[in-house]
Design an enzyme around this catalytic site. Structure first.
Site, mmCIF file in Angstrom:
data_model
loop_
_atom_site.group_PDB
_atom_site.id
_atom_site.type_symbol
_atom_site.label_atom_id
_atom_site.label_comp_id
_atom_site.label_asym_id
_atom_site.label_seq_id
_atom_site.Cartn_x
_atom_site.Cartn_y
_atom_site.Cartn_z
ATOM 1 N N LYS A 30 0.857 -1.190 0.000
ATOM 2 C CA LYS A 30 0.000 0.000 0.000
ATOM 3 C C LYS A 30 0.889 1.235 0.000
ATOM 4 C CE LYS A 30 -4.498 0.966 0.209
ATOM 5 N NZ LYS A 30 -5.560 0.265 -0.527
ATOM 6 N N GLY A 71 -20.863 6.685 3.783
ATOM 7 C CA GLY A 71 -19.874 7.083 2.794
ATOM 8 C C GLY A 71 -20.379 6.896 1.379
ATOM 9 N N GLY A 90 -18.763 7.893 -1.599
ATOM 10 C CA GLY A 90 -17.756 8.106 -2.630
ATOM 11 C C GLY A 90 -18.095 7.267 -3.853
ATOM 12 N N HIS A 91 -17.105 7.023 -4.702
ATOM 13 C CA HIS A 91 -17.359 6.261 -5.931
ATOM 14 C C HIS A 91 -17.934 4.886 -5.619
ATOM 15 C CE1 HIS A 91 -15.615 9.287 -8.429
ATOM 16 N NE2 HIS A 91 -14.423 9.202 -7.865
ATOM 17 N N VAL A 92 -17.354 4.205 -4.629
ATOM 18 C CA VAL A 92 -17.811 2.855 -4.308
ATOM 19 C C VAL A 92 -19.153 2.897 -3.594
ATOM 20 C CG1 VAL A 92 -17.308 0.745 -3.021
ATOM 21 C CG2 VAL A 92 -15.465 1.947 -4.220
#
Length: 349
Positions: free
Chosen positions: A82, A179, A181-183
């Protein structure tokens, strides 16, 4: 002075921890390789405005180890790594910064592949790819991994629902998504299409407005999550949301979301189990994105990606059955499965 690399003391069991700085480009990054036992390490790059170096190191090492487990369970022939870039993705990120990051990745000579994560877009990764062959998740190749992550979470959520509620029908099931976001938004769209009743929370008003308008979602404030009544909790923001206090207030019977490191500490899995809340380990269910990225690394097609999405759903079913049969937490079972894979690979190497 250009790019400066410093090897830091990696924690026990980790292979390498590198700090990369380029003052002119504004880069301050950490790259962590946890394991290459199963193949070259792969894991996304996150840009976040950490409060301290210690916080950034704790995050990158925790995430890198999680990628080893995720890639192993998804059967990708990859190890775990990561990277994090320290800074505000909305104000500090520039093409020059991302190009410098690409240079840093290239110095690891293929022991680590990077891709998008929080705060990083396919375009950002394209800038990095100008200086390294080890930046993936590119437009025109595997592309944005977010939809694949959402699809994997959705498939695993249905497996979990069948186990907990007796069937995988989501019509009328109340799902709280933390959340967008994109996901998280992609997952919300899939759940809405499947007939779920959505409750959503996010720090960005525009995302909440879109979910309310387009998905008929009910909005709650971030600090009101555990005051809500719902069947399924889908954490899709940052980690650590499940702790002793939040678990004691959680109304859901199933937890399945895209966020990494959802458990604040390992013993939280037992607390969830004691409350008869089924937890699907995040590193298993959120592997869709790295599956997409791995297809680019290995030169495979959509059929290969979809087969591995089927595979993680199958592993979730196996994990749930074993947890019940052996009277253990799902995390214990999943971790044991990974350790066995790593041990067998080490022996045969």
């Amino acid at each position: 002075m250009g790019l400066e690399l410093t090897d830091l003391d990696a924690p026990d069991g980790f292979e390498r921890l590198v700090r990369a700085r380029d003052t002119a480009a504004g880069l301050d990054a950490l790259i962590c390789v946890h394991s290459t036992v199963l193949g070259p390490a792969a894991g996304g790059c996150r840009m976040w405005d950490y409060g301290s170096d210690a916080e950034a190191i704790a995050d990158v090492t925790r995430l890198a180890r999680g990628m080893t487990f995720k890639n192993a369970m998804a059967g990708l022939g990859l190890g775990g790594g990561k990277s994090v870039i320290i800074g505000n993705a909305r104000t500090d990120k520039t093409p020059a910064l991302m190009r410098a990051f690409g240079e840093a990745v290239d110095t690891l000579k293929g022991s680590y592949y990077t891709a998008e994560d929080v705060g990083i877009s396919p375009q950002d990764m394209a800038y990095a790819a100008e200086h390294t062959a080890y930046a993936v998740g590119l437009s025109g190749a595997s592309g944005d991994p977010s939809p694949w992550t959402a699809e994997g979470v959705f498939r695993c959520l249905r497996v979990g629902a069948a186990h907990v509620f007796g069937d995988d029908v989501l019509i009328g099931r109340r799902v709280l998504i933390q959340g967008l976001g994109h996901v998280g938004m992609s997952l919300a769209e899939k759940l809405h299409e499947a007939g779920a009743d959505l409750i959503v929370t996010d720090i960005h008003e525009a995302a909440l407005d879109a979910a309310s308008r387009e998905l008929d979602a009910r909005i709650c404030q971030p600090d009101e999550i555990f005051d809500q009544q719902f069947d399924i909790f889908a954490p899709c923001a940052l980690g650590g949301v499940l702790n002793s206090a939040s678990v004691a207030r959680l109304s859901a019977r199933l937890v399945c979301g895209a966020a990494n490191n959802q458990l604040a500490s390992d013993n939280i899995a037992d607390r969830l189990r004691a409350r008869n809340i089924t937890y699907l380990p995040d590193y298993v269910v959120n592997a869709g994105g790295i599956i997409s990225v791995a297809s680019e690394i290995h030169g495979r097609d959509d059929a290969w990606r979809r087969a591995r999405l089927d595979g993680i759903a199958g592993r979730v079913a196996e994990m749930l059955n074993r947890a019940d049969t052996e009277d253990r937490s799902t995390t214990d079972v999943a971790d044991e499965m990974v350790h066995n894979m790593l041990r067998e690979a080490s022996v045969s190497a």
